[in-house]
Design an enzyme around this catalytic site. Structure first.
Site, PDB file in Angstrom:
ATOM      1  N   HIS A  82     -10.549   5.739   2.357  1.00 25.14           N
ATOM      2  CA  HIS A  82     -11.665   4.822   2.143  1.00 25.14           C
ATOM      3  C   HIS A  82     -11.476   3.490   2.869  1.00 25.14           C
ATOM      4  O   HIS A  82     -12.384   2.661   2.896  1.00 25.14           O
ATOM      5  CB  HIS A  82     -11.895   4.577   0.641  1.00 25.14           C
ATOM      6  CG  HIS A  82     -10.827   3.770  -0.029  1.00 25.14           C
ATOM      7  ND1 HIS A  82      -9.786   4.324  -0.746  1.00 25.14           N
ATOM      8  CD2 HIS A  82     -10.645   2.425  -0.103  1.00 25.14           C
ATOM      9  CE1 HIS A  82      -9.021   3.366  -1.236  1.00 25.14           C
ATOM     10  NE2 HIS A  82      -9.519   2.194  -0.858  1.00 25.14           N
ATOM     11  N   ASP A 119      -8.930  11.364  -0.218  1.00 27.54           N
ATOM     12  CA  ASP A 119      -8.796   9.945   0.103  1.00 27.54           C
ATOM     13  C   ASP A 119      -7.530   9.753   0.929  1.00 27.54           C
ATOM     14  O   ASP A 119      -6.530   9.221   0.454  1.00 27.54           O
ATOM     15  CB  ASP A 119      -8.759   9.078  -1.157  1.00 27.54           C
ATOM     16  CG  ASP A 119      -8.948   7.589  -0.841  1.00 27.54           C
ATOM     17  OD1 ASP A 119      -9.227   7.265   0.338  1.00 27.54           O
ATOM     18  OD2 ASP A 119      -8.829   6.765  -1.760  1.00 27.54           O
ATOM     19  N   GLY A 154      -6.795  -4.602  -2.202  1.00 26.98           N
ATOM     20  CA  GLY A 154      -5.898  -4.792  -1.071  1.00 26.98           C
ATOM     21  C   GLY A 154      -4.674  -3.897  -1.120  1.00 26.98           C
ATOM     22  O   GLY A 154      -3.988  -3.720  -0.123  1.00 26.98           O
ATOM     23  N   SER A 179      -4.839  -0.698  -1.686  1.00 22.30           N
ATOM     24  CA  SER A 179      -5.222   0.639  -1.250  1.00 22.30           C
ATOM     25  C   SER A 179      -4.421   1.086  -0.032  1.00 22.30           C
ATOM     26  O   SER A 179      -4.187   0.317   0.898  1.00 22.30           O
ATOM     27  CB  SER A 179      -6.706   0.672  -0.884  1.00 22.30           C
ATOM     28  OG  SER A 179      -7.504   0.848  -2.017  1.00 22.30           O
ATOM     29  N   SER A 231      -4.863   5.145  -3.962  1.00 22.10           N
ATOM     30  CA  SER A 231      -6.295   5.360  -3.791  1.00 22.10           C
ATOM     31  C   SER A 231      -7.102   4.344  -4.597  1.00 22.10           C
ATOM     32  O   SER A 231      -7.829   3.534  -4.039  1.00 22.10           O
ATOM     33  CB  SER A 231      -6.677   6.781  -4.220  1.00 22.10           C
ATOM     34  OG  SER A 231      -8.080   6.960  -4.213  1.00 22.10           O
TER      35      SER A 231
END
Length: 383
Positions: free
Chosen positions: A227, A255, A335, A337, A352
């Site tokens: 993402h 993801d 942030g 991720s 994720s």
């Protein structure tokens, strides 16, 4: 924004130390790394971080890490011994034992000989996975957070956002789910969301107006969350210099993504400790059992630890469902991720999303790293 000297030097070490990358011996495929590979004793800083996040004493932390290492090695042997009767497994932190669930007809003595304890259950893991797959075919409303197979309960657990549990569409979904599988319903305080963040100066990598975190180095680049950017999107490092491009990306449904590394940037098998602990070497990607401790590294909340809560969970984000995720009690924020989940020196997955934060607590999900490596034909860069 949390730029520190440790971040500058640490991130440089992660991607720019060409001499280290060149000097390393050629690693085997990640899946070939043995669970019992050489591993340095846990550092005082790692023990301290786990004590902070898991509420343990130093001696409890040391004992748990030793028991978890044994459980990880036992799990694969026990699963093979159980064969088609295998119903899942989990680590119990209090007893320090791995429990393997089996249906009738299993060779329990062979399973116990591996070092695992045995519990008799009604449904095999294959049956429960098939039941969960039927639920995956349903259209879930926003009030349904996620669902996964719980080997300890021997059922499919459906997590519902507490404030939405009485919604008609949630109740309709639960009724359909109960027809498809043996279901237990649990409540969760918040709805899942991804942990990308808008641009702020000086943090690990950027694409467009999104800041995310590096997951793990692979030969030729690094893996991260899907993402964070679509295929072809340019990626820039913490110093805003060009790193490479997203070579593959999938979200939702999955993801995960990977980014090629060039333009003077290099890869090394390191996860940042952010000054909380020493930077961690990555030696493989053996999967940790449910119930074991796990830690995460991310550019916003840095180094955090918790426990593996569930595997193969379907997460119902607002953008769509993502499958085969692992749930943990580790907190995260915007942030983080794409960042690294690691157990000991074994890579586990990339961050994720989740709910909550690191002030009030919460839960997170990660995409298992071995799935990403297999999907794109990548080889983990190991020490």
């Amino acid at each position: 924004m949390r730029r520190t000297t440790a971040l500058r030097t640490g991130l440089s070490a992660l991607l720019m130390l060409g001499t280290w990358a060149t000097a390393s011996t050629l690693p085997a495929s990640a899946a070939d790394s043995p669970a019992g590979s050489a591993e340095a004793p846990a550092s005082p800083e790692l023990l301290s971080a786990m004590q902070r996040d898991l509420g343990l004493t130093r001696s409890q932390t040391e004992a748990r890490l030793a028991a978890e290492k044994t459980a990880t090695a036992v799990e694969g042997k026990a699963k093979r011994a159980a064969g088609s009767s295998y119903g899942g497994s989990w680590f119990d932190a209090e007893s320090g034992q791995l429990t393997v669930a089996v249906t009738r007809g299993a060779d329990t003595e062979a399973i116990r000989a591996t070092g695992a304890t045995v519990r008799l259950v009604r449904h095999s893991a294959r049956q429960l996975d098939a039941a969960k797959a039927r639920i995956d075919e349903l259209s879930a409303p926003a009030g349904v957070s996620s669902w996964h197979v719980d080997p300890k309960a021997n059922r499919v657990v459906v997590n519902v956002v507490t404030a939405r549990q009485d919604d008609n569409d949630v109740q309709d979904f639960l009724a359909q789910a109960r027809q498809a599988a043996p279901v237990t319903v649990k409540q969760t305080p918040g709805a899942p969301q991804t942990f990308a963040a808008g641009t702020v100066g000086g943090d690990p990598y950027y694409t467009g107006n999104v800041r995310c975190s590096i997951g793990f180095s692979v030969h030729g680049g690094f893996v991260t969350a899907g993402h964070c950017g679509g295929a072809g999107a340019a990626v820039y490092g913490w110093d805003r210099s060009y790193v490479g491009n997203f070579q593959g990306s999938s979200f939702p449904d999955n993801d995960y993504a990977w980014v090629n590394v060039g333009s003077g940037w290099w890869t090394v098998p390191v996860v940042l400790g952010w000054g909380t602990i020493p930077d961690q070497l990555v030696r493989g990607s053996n999967e940790a059992p449910v119930g074991t401790s796990i830690c995460r590294s991310g550019s916003t909340t840095q180094w955090r630890c918790g426990t593996v809560l569930a595997k193969n969970e379907t997460v119902n984000y607002s953008q769509g469902a993502v499958h085969q995720m692992t749930k943990t009690s580790v907190c995260a924020e915007g942030g983080d991720s794409g960042g690294s989940f690691i157990s000991g020196d074994q890579a586990q997955g990339v961050t994720s999303g989740g709910w909550g934060n690191c002030s009030s607590g919460g839960e997170t999900w990660y995409q298992p790293v071995n799935e990403i490596l297999n999907r794109y034909g990548l080889t983990l860069h190991t020490a």
